[in-house]
Scaffold this motif. Structure first.
Motif, PDB file in Angstrom:
ATOM      1  N   LYS A   1      -3.476   4.181   1.828  1.00  0.00           N
ATOM      2  CA  LYS A   1      -4.177   4.504   0.583  1.00  0.00           C
ATOM      3  C   LYS A   1      -4.697   3.211  -0.047  1.00  0.00           C
ATOM      4  O   LYS A   1      -3.920   2.340  -0.431  1.00  0.00           O
ATOM      5  CB  LYS A   1      -3.246   5.243  -0.369  1.00  0.00           C
ATOM      6  CG  LYS A   1      -3.934   5.836  -1.588  1.00  0.00           C
ATOM      7  CD  LYS A   1      -2.953   6.663  -2.395  1.00  0.00           C
ATOM      8  CE  LYS A   1      -3.617   7.353  -3.570  1.00  0.00           C
ATOM      9  NZ  LYS A   1      -4.131   6.387  -4.552  1.00  0.00           N
ATOM     10  N   THR A   2      -6.017   3.112  -0.170  1.00  0.00           N
ATOM     11  CA  THR A   2      -6.642   1.887  -0.668  1.00  0.00           C
ATOM     12  C   THR A   2      -7.443   2.107  -1.934  1.00  0.00           C
ATOM     13  O   THR A   2      -8.191   1.226  -2.365  1.00  0.00           O
ATOM     14  CB  THR A   2      -7.553   1.294   0.418  1.00  0.00           C
ATOM     15  OG1 THR A   2      -8.479   2.307   0.836  1.00  0.00           O
ATOM     16  CG2 THR A   2      -6.761   0.806   1.615  1.00  0.00           C
ATOM     17  N   SER A   3      -7.302   3.290  -2.523  1.00  0.00           N
ATOM     18  CA  SER A   3      -8.096   3.644  -3.702  1.00  0.00           C
ATOM     19  C   SER A   3      -7.196   4.252  -4.754  1.00  0.00           C
ATOM     20  O   SER A   3      -6.102   4.712  -4.462  1.00  0.00           O
ATOM     21  CB  SER A   3      -9.174   4.643  -3.286  1.00  0.00           C
ATOM     22  OG  SER A   3      -9.729   5.313  -4.398  1.00  0.00           O
ATOM     23  N   LEU A   4      -7.703   4.286  -5.991  1.00  0.00           N
ATOM     24  CA  LEU A   4      -6.971   4.926  -7.075  1.00  0.00           C
ATOM     25  C   LEU A   4      -7.178   6.439  -7.114  1.00  0.00           C
ATOM     26  O   LEU A   4      -6.621   7.123  -7.964  1.00  0.00           O
ATOM     27  CB  LEU A   4      -7.391   4.312  -8.421  1.00  0.00           C
ATOM     28  CG  LEU A   4      -7.017   2.842  -8.606  1.00  0.00           C
ATOM     29  CD1 LEU A   4      -7.517   2.338  -9.955  1.00  0.00           C
ATOM     30  CD2 LEU A   4      -5.509   2.645  -8.484  1.00  0.00           C
ATOM     31  N   LEU A   5      -7.963   6.954  -6.200  1.00  0.00           N
ATOM     32  CA  LEU A   5      -8.107   8.407  -6.102  1.00  0.00           C
ATOM     33  C   LEU A   5      -6.740   9.012  -5.763  1.00  0.00           C
ATOM     34  O   LEU A   5      -5.825   8.330  -5.305  1.00  0.00           O
ATOM     35  CB  LEU A   5      -9.113   8.771  -5.016  1.00  0.00           C
ATOM     36  CG  LEU A   5     -10.569   8.319  -5.247  1.00  0.00           C
ATOM     37  CD1 LEU A   5     -11.419   8.594  -4.018  1.00  0.00           C
ATOM     38  CD2 LEU A   5     -11.139   9.003  -6.479  1.00  0.00           C
TER      39      LEU A   5
ATOM     40  N   TYR B   1       0.801  -1.210   0.000  1.00  0.00           N
ATOM     41  CA  TYR B   1       0.000   0.000   0.000  1.00  0.00           C
ATOM     42  C   TYR B   1       0.842   1.272   0.000  1.00  0.00           C
ATOM     43  O   TYR B   1       1.866   1.361   0.678  1.00  0.00           O
ATOM     44  CB  TYR B   1      -0.892   0.042   1.239  1.00  0.00           C
ATOM     45  CG  TYR B   1      -1.966  -1.021   1.256  1.00  0.00           C
ATOM     46  CD1 TYR B   1      -1.836  -2.144   2.058  1.00  0.00           C
ATOM     47  CD2 TYR B   1      -3.103  -0.889   0.467  1.00  0.00           C
ATOM     48  CE1 TYR B   1      -2.818  -3.121   2.082  1.00  0.00           C
ATOM     49  CE2 TYR B   1      -4.090  -1.863   0.488  1.00  0.00           C
ATOM     50  CZ  TYR B   1      -3.944  -2.967   1.294  1.00  0.00           C
ATOM     51  OH  TYR B   1      -4.919  -3.923   1.312  1.00  0.00           O
TER      52      TYR B   1
ATOM     53  N   ASN C   1     -10.693  10.701   0.689  1.00  0.00           N
ATOM     54  CA  ASN C   1     -11.532   9.533   0.394  1.00  0.00           C
ATOM     55  C   ASN C   1     -10.725   8.360  -0.175  1.00  0.00           C
ATOM     56  O   ASN C   1     -11.266   7.270  -0.338  1.00  0.00           O
ATOM     57  CB  ASN C   1     -12.639   9.922  -0.587  1.00  0.00           C
ATOM     58  CG  ASN C   1     -13.617  10.905   0.025  1.00  0.00           C
ATOM     59  OD1 ASN C   1     -14.050  10.742   1.158  1.00  0.00           O
ATOM     60  ND2 ASN C   1     -13.960  11.935  -0.723  1.00  0.00           N
ATOM     61  N   ALA C   2      -9.469   8.597  -0.471  1.00  0.00           N
ATOM     62  CA  ALA C   2      -8.621   7.531  -0.999  1.00  0.00           C
ATOM     63  C   ALA C   2      -8.113   6.588   0.087  1.00  0.00           C
ATOM     64  O   ALA C   2      -7.493   5.573  -0.214  1.00  0.00           O
ATOM     65  CB  ALA C   2      -7.426   8.126  -1.738  1.00  0.00           C
ATOM     66  N   TYR C   3      -8.374   6.925   1.338  1.00  0.00           N
ATOM     67  CA  TYR C   3      -7.774   6.217   2.469  1.00  0.00           C
ATOM     68  C   TYR C   3      -8.842   5.532   3.309  1.00  0.00           C
ATOM     69  O   TYR C   3      -9.782   6.170   3.775  1.00  0.00           O
ATOM     70  CB  TYR C   3      -6.966   7.195   3.324  1.00  0.00           C
ATOM     71  CG  TYR C   3      -5.892   7.891   2.525  1.00  0.00           C
ATOM     72  CD1 TYR C   3      -6.180   9.032   1.791  1.00  0.00           C
ATOM     73  CD2 TYR C   3      -4.599   7.378   2.465  1.00  0.00           C
ATOM     74  CE1 TYR C   3      -5.202   9.661   1.032  1.00  0.00           C
ATOM     75  CE2 TYR C   3      -3.614   7.999   1.721  1.00  0.00           C
ATOM     76  CZ  TYR C   3      -3.921   9.140   0.997  1.00  0.00           C
ATOM     77  OH  TYR C   3      -2.957   9.752   0.242  1.00  0.00           O
ATOM     78  N   ALA C   4      -8.681   4.235   3.517  1.00  0.00           N
ATOM     79  CA  ALA C   4      -9.664   3.478   4.298  1.00  0.00           C
ATOM     80  C   ALA C   4      -9.245   3.311   5.749  1.00  0.00           C
ATOM     81  O   ALA C   4     -10.085   3.067   6.614  1.00  0.00           O
ATOM     82  CB  ALA C   4      -9.871   2.097   3.680  1.00  0.00           C
TER      83      ALA C   4
END
Length: 124
Positions: free
Chosen positions: A99-103, A32, A109-112
């Motif tokens: 960071k868990t998203s391609l944003l 990640y 909002n890219a981070y869970a």
């Protein structure tokens, strides 16, 4: 599930340095990208710095560029933020995030997963 624990915050005089650490649980830490955000009283949480899973690609907010350095040690499941030449406007709670998203890196909002935060106070 990933758990993050920040440490290294504290009170420092302007011009001083601190190094923040963020220890992560989980066997897939090295997969990640990671980032640091900060939130000052009465302000929104803002992006500070991020780096890729390999640690090769880094990003910085303009306000910290040249003063802060982000790094990671995948063997220790830890990401660091070296902060030099600190200013009073750097005072905030600092959070690390996975960071868990391609944003984009700057998009919260890219981070869970987020840590609980560590307080950094810079006295002038």
């Amino acid at each position: 599930q990933v758990q993050l624990v920040e440490s290294g915050g504290g009170l420092v005089q302007a011009g001083g340095s601190l190094r923040l650490s963020c220890a992560a649980s989980g066997r897939t830490f090295s997969s990640y990208a990671m980032s640091w955000f900060r939130q000052a009283p009465g302000k929104e949480r803002e992006f500070v710095s991020g780096l890729s899973s390999s640690g090769i690609v880094t990003y910085y907010a303009d306000s910290v560029k040249g003063r802060f350095t982000i790094s990671r040690d995948n063997a220790k499941n830890t990401v660091y933020l070296q902060m030099n030449s600190l200013k009073s406007e750097d005072t905030a709670v600092y959070y690390c995030a996975v960071k868990t998203s391609l944003l984009g890196y700057r998009d919260r909002n890219a981070y869970a997963y987020w840590g609980q935060g560590t307080q950094v106070t810079v006295s002038s």
